[in-house]
Structures are given as C-alpha cells and as structure tokens.
Enzyme design. Structure first.
Site, PDB file in Angstrom:
ATOM      1  N   LYS A 127      -4.989   4.111 -19.368  1.00  0.00           N
ATOM      2  CA  LYS A 127      -6.180   3.383 -20.257  1.00  0.00           C
ATOM      3  C   LYS A 127      -7.457   3.866 -19.856  1.00  0.00           C
ATOM      4  O   LYS A 127      -7.858   3.713 -18.822  1.00  0.00           O
ATOM      5  CB  LYS A 127      -6.467   1.914 -20.054  1.00  0.00           C
ATOM      6  CG  LYS A 127      -7.032   1.219 -21.177  1.00  0.00           C
ATOM      7  CD  LYS A 127      -7.709   0.154 -20.554  1.00  0.00           C
ATOM      8  CE  LYS A 127      -8.888   0.588 -20.071  1.00  0.00           C
ATOM      9  NZ  LYS A 127     -10.110   1.162 -20.768  1.00  0.00           N
ATOM     10  N   GLU A 140     -25.409   1.249  -5.845  1.00  0.00           N
ATOM     11  CA  GLU A 140     -25.279   2.431  -6.331  1.00  0.00           C
ATOM     12  C   GLU A 140     -26.250   2.742  -7.578  1.00  0.00           C
ATOM     13  O   GLU A 140     -26.443   1.639  -8.295  1.00  0.00           O
ATOM     14  CB  GLU A 140     -23.812   2.398  -6.818  1.00  0.00           C
ATOM     15  CG  GLU A 140     -23.165   3.841  -7.359  1.00  0.00           C
ATOM     16  CD  GLU A 140     -21.522   3.582  -7.763  1.00  0.00           C
ATOM     17  OE1 GLU A 140     -21.380   2.760  -8.205  1.00  0.00           O
ATOM     18  OE2 GLU A 140     -20.987   4.503  -7.443  1.00  0.00           O
ATOM     19  N   GLU A 186      -9.827   3.767  -6.337  1.00  0.00           N
ATOM     20  CA  GLU A 186     -10.986   4.846  -6.125  1.00  0.00           C
ATOM     21  C   GLU A 186     -12.210   4.067  -6.518  1.00  0.00           C
ATOM     22  O   GLU A 186     -12.495   4.084  -7.800  1.00  0.00           O
ATOM     23  CB  GLU A 186     -10.854   6.081  -6.696  1.00  0.00           C
ATOM     24  CG  GLU A 186      -9.733   6.922  -6.341  1.00  0.00           C
ATOM     25  CD  GLU A 186      -9.918   7.578  -4.844  1.00  0.00           C
ATOM     26  OE1 GLU A 186     -11.017   7.786  -4.619  1.00  0.00           O
ATOM     27  OE2 GLU A 186      -8.940   8.134  -4.080  1.00  0.00           O
ATOM     28  N   CYS A 225     -19.555   9.287  -8.270  1.00  0.00           N
ATOM     29  CA  CYS A 225     -19.336   8.395  -7.287  1.00  0.00           C
ATOM     30  C   CYS A 225     -19.878   8.790  -5.928  1.00  0.00           C
ATOM     31  O   CYS A 225     -19.936   8.194  -4.830  1.00  0.00           O
ATOM     32  CB  CYS A 225     -17.984   7.877  -7.457  1.00  0.00           C
ATOM     33  SG  CYS A 225     -16.943   9.360  -7.237  1.00  0.00           S
TER      34      CYS A 225
END
Ligand code: NAP
Length: 486
Positions: A177, A386, A252, A286
């Site tokens: 997905k 982040e 992850e 990331c």
C-alpha cells in the site's frame, strides 16, 4: 490526464488483474502547480482481503521456485526499469515534485536493489551444526510468507523497491500500500512486474484509506510480516495493531540527524556536503541533517561560506531541474512555518530565507525559500521535531563530549554525520553517536549493499544488504536422527 503523463495504470492490481476499487476515485495533484494529473481507483476492506488471499495462494508456488528462476524474473524487472527510467522519473517528478535529476537517481537505486537482491537470493545459505554422529543438525532459512508493505511519499519508488526486492528474492509474496500522495510511481513499478512475468498474486497493490487498509493488513493472520516506512506515530500504531497476530515487524521511521563540524574539519567539504544533503528532496528525507552543530572556532567562517553558496540554490518546478522542488502538501509548509515562528519567538535569528514563495512561477505550488536559522536551543521545537523542509538550524558548541551528548539528545536514532580530520575525534564520536548510521566526512550513507535502519524511535530492522534479506526469512532447525532401527 496531463499530456506528459502517459501509460500509468490507475487501478488496483490484485491476483494479476487491474481492477477498479469499490470506493470513489481520488485525485493526484502535482505539488508544483496544484494541477490534478489524474484520478486513481480506491479500494477498502474487501479488496485488501482479496489481495491477501491472492498473495497467500501464490506463496506455495513462488516460494518453491528455483532461486535462479526468481533471480531471472528480478533481473528482467531491473532491465525494464532501466529501459523505462526516464518515464518513471517523469511520473515521480509530476506527482511528488522532486527535481528530475533526483527522480532519475532514485530510479537507478531501484535497479541496484533488484540486481543486488536477485544475486543474494541465490545465496541464502543455511548451516550444518556439529552434532552427535547419529544426527544431522541443519539450519534452513525459509521465506516468512505473505508480507504487507506500507510505504511513504518521499521516495515513492525506492521505498517500495528496497522492500519488494529482498522479499521476492527469498520467495515471499506481498500486498503493498503506497502513500495516497504518490500512488503512480508504485503503480508504474507494478506494471513493470507484470510485464516482466512475475506470476499472478506474487505482488498485489491496494489503494484507499490507509487506516482501513492498514487495519486489515495488520489484523490478518495470513500476513506474516509487516514492513513499514513512515512516521514514528503511524509506526507505533501499526506495531500495536500487529501484536495480536504476533507478526514479524520492521519499522523504518522518522529521523532527526545531527551534523557536527569539528574545528579540524575540511570546511568547504562540510559546507558543500550540508547543502547537498539538506536540500536533497527539499529536506523531505528521513536522513536529512536537521541540527547543525558548529564548533565556535569555525562557526563564523562556516556560516560565511554557507551564505555565499545558498544564494545559488534555485527553487522551481521539478520538471525544470532546479536544486529544490515544491514541498509535498500544505501541512508540510505549515510545519516549517510553525517551527520557524516558535524558534524566532524564543530568540533564534533567520539569517537567510524564512518565507513561503508565492509570486510568479511559485503562485500555484508549494514552494519555500531555502532557509538558515541561527541560535537554536533545546527550548525550541525545531531542536526535537523532524522538520522535513529546506531549513538549516545552527547551534554552536565548544566541547566534544557536550556536542555528542547534545546530538544524542533526541528520541530519534537514524542517521548522523560529522566532519573531522582528527583520528581520535573520529573514533570517539563514531562509537558514541546513538544512531543506526554514521557518516564521517561523507553524506552517502545508503546503497543496495549496506544496512540501513535506525535505533530508538527511528524503528528497528534493517533494509538493504544481507541484513535486509534476513528480514524476510525464518530460521528453521531440522534435527535428523539417522540412527534408525532396521
Ligand atoms: P506517514 O504519514 O507515517 O505515512 C506513511 C505511510 O503510512 C503512507 O503510506 C500512509 O498512507 C500510511 N499510513 C498513514 N496512516 C496510517 C494508518 N493509520 N494505518 C496504516 N497506514 C497508514 O509518513 P509520511 O508522511 O508518508 O512519510 C514521512 C515520514 O516517513 C517521515 O517521518 C520520515 O522520516 C519517514 N521516513 C523514514 C524512512 C526510513 O527509512 N527510516 C524513509 C523515508 C521516510 P497515506 O499517505 O495514504 O495516508
């Protein structure tokens, strides 16, 4: 459909067939122009269950294929990706926004992933353990079974390739997905799998509400492994949802990479490396450097060099191959604006940029100026959150131990970087940084052969290299008693 977007399927792919989903279609927008480039089909529970059943049915055959046959199909996939690289890159730039040169290089990494894993799939060696003479103690590595793969929008092709390639290589089947923002890159890849002769049911793709599909995938006892790349928040939720079925899980997740420049570093290398890594994919990575720690003795010099170079950074539509494309959506821009406003209210100073671009060619897109902000402290949100945008936050330091402690002062632990020419500093810092990946005078920290993954809230499990393959096998101990009665 945009005239430039050709030959992309827009349906779900289940059991070797392209099918319409049961839900209303969803528009896919180009973040550089706001234009709707196409509509894609959407499914829900029923389609997800059918896809799981197809992957389950395909597993016995695919897992028993001769490893060389699997490798041949995977190499055929790599060849087709290579032939169609330009088309795949264009699809990616149109839906995700990144500059074409970056999209091309992402497609190259797909090719490397398929070729590397095609070879590695033929080397999934077991073991023979020393045993009493009348026994054979054998270890076999067998494919886990049906794998669910949920992937993000920032690397819409490679986040898929680096999961699918090792899974296919060892004999697993999959239901994937992709993100609602970037389904076209995923569909274009699946179309290639189909044309490369991957048997029906081996890879299936469902599109639709991530919450609904994620729940069905995680709750299914037929799905033996979940591999997820995305935010820490969603990763935690999926981990929890996977607990009742005791699935294997690899996560992850987010990162918040420190970038430390010691006083003995090669400054021009550090400046160039920072600009390249920070502005890759507009900071939506990331592993992007997010907290820039500069030794006070070199800080002014570093900032002067940085300011000179940043004015050359060109922002624009990815199709024109600028240095920076648009951001993915409005909430990405809001997050940056909120972090900057919080930091300036608490005393930080914007040295360059700091604004959304709204005039002329930027009018209908999601563009933001490359930005440098100085005087960041741990009281500001940007220190811990982040960013996922083109912002360079600067922090001064004087002591090595203190900067290592500051770099480790985060819930994340994916990538970290530092620049130094001193062997003692290199050795001490590399071993003390609490991260899954450390780049020393180097920003290239990911390729098909080396393990990629994080610690702490950046998740667990590894992708790429032999460690990536091991995520898709079960270890089976076989104890053969050869002392049989006649
Ligand atoms: P995200 O919001 O967590 O979404 C990632 C994927 O999860 C998408 O396919 C999304 O689908 C799906 N999803 C969202 N909510 C879900 C739910 N309740 N159940 C099941 N699936 C769900 O992350 P993102 O914004 O796409 O990606 C950015 C994040 O990914 C950043 O935190 C970044 O650091 C991380 N990332 C990590 C790595 C790594 O290797 N460690 C690599 C790349 C990115 P929809 O989009 O359709 O909702």
């Amino acid at each position: 459909m945009s005239p430039k977007l050709t030959h992309v399927p827009t349906q779900l792919y289940i059991d070797g067939n392209w099918i319409d989903g049961s839900q209303p279609t969803a528009p896919i927008k180009n973040p550089a122009t706001g234009e709707v480039i196409t509509e894609v089909s959407q499914g829900a529970e029923e389609e997800t269950l059918t896809a799981i059943a197809a992957a389950k049915a395909a597993f016995p055959l695919w897992s028993k294929h001769d490893p060389l046959e699997r490798a041949n199909i995977m190499n055929q996939i790599a060849d087709l990706i290579e032939e169609e690289a330009e088309r795949l890159a264009l699809i990616m730039t149109l839906e995700q926004g990144k500059p074409l040169k970056e999209a091309r290089s992402e497609i190259q990494t797909d090719i490397e992933n398929f070729r590397w894993n095609a070879a590695e799939g033929q080397r999934i060696y077991g073991e023979i353990i020393p045993s009493p003479m009348d026994h054979h103690w054998l270890i076999r590595k067998q494919p886990i079974g049906v794998v669910a793969a949920i992937t993000p929008w920032n690397f819409p092709s490679n986040m898929i390739a680096r999961k699918i390639a090792p899974a296919l290589a060892v004999g697993c089947t999959l239901v994937m997905k992709p993100s609602k923002e970037t389904p076209l890159s995923a569909l274009a890849l699946v179309d290639i799998f189909d044309r490369a002769g991957l048997p029906k049911g081996v890879v299936n793709i469902v599109l639709g509400s991530s919450k609904t599909i994620g729940k069905v995938l995680t709750e299914s006892n037929d799905v033996k492994k979940l591999t997820f790349t995305g935010s820490t928040k969603v990763g935690q939720l999926l981990y929890e949802q996977s607990a009742p079925t005791l699935k294997h899980v690899s996560l992850e997740l987010g990162g918040h990479a420190p970038f430390i420049v010691f006083q003995d570093a090669d400054l021009s290398l550090a400046v160039e490396s920072l600009l390249a890594a920070k502005f890759r994919n507009n900071g939506q990575v990331c592993t992007a450097p997010n907290r820039i720690f500069l030794h006070e003795k070199i800080k002014d010099d570093f900032v002067e060099q940085l300011l000179k170079k940043i004015s050359d950074v060109k922002v624009g539509n990815g199709l024109d191959d600028p240095d920076i494309g648009p951001l993915i959506n409005e909430s990405a821009i809001e997050k940056i604006q909120n972090q900057l406003s919080d930091a300036t209210q608490k005393g930080a100073t914007i040295l360059y940029g700091g604004n959304r671009l709204t005039d002329g060619e930027y009018r209908d897109g999601l563009f933001f100026e490359p930005t440098i902000i100085d005087g960041i402290t741990n009281e500001m949100n940007i220190y811990y959150e982040e960013t996922f945008g083109p912002v360079i936050p600067l922090i001064g330091f004087t002591e090595t131990e203190a900067v290592i402690a500051a770099a480790n002062d985060t819930e994340f632990g994916l990538a970290s970087y530092f620049f130094s020419n001193n062997l003692q500093t290199i050795s001490q810092t590399a071993s003390s940084l609490d991260y899954g990946i450390v780049g020393v005078n180097e920003m290239a920290i990911s390729n098909a052969a080396v393990p990629f993954g994080g610690v702490k809230h950046s998740g667990f499990g590894r992708e790429n290299g032999k460690y990536g393959v091991e995520e898709y096998v079960e270890v089976k101990f076989i104890n053969i008693n050869t002392h049989l009665k006649k």
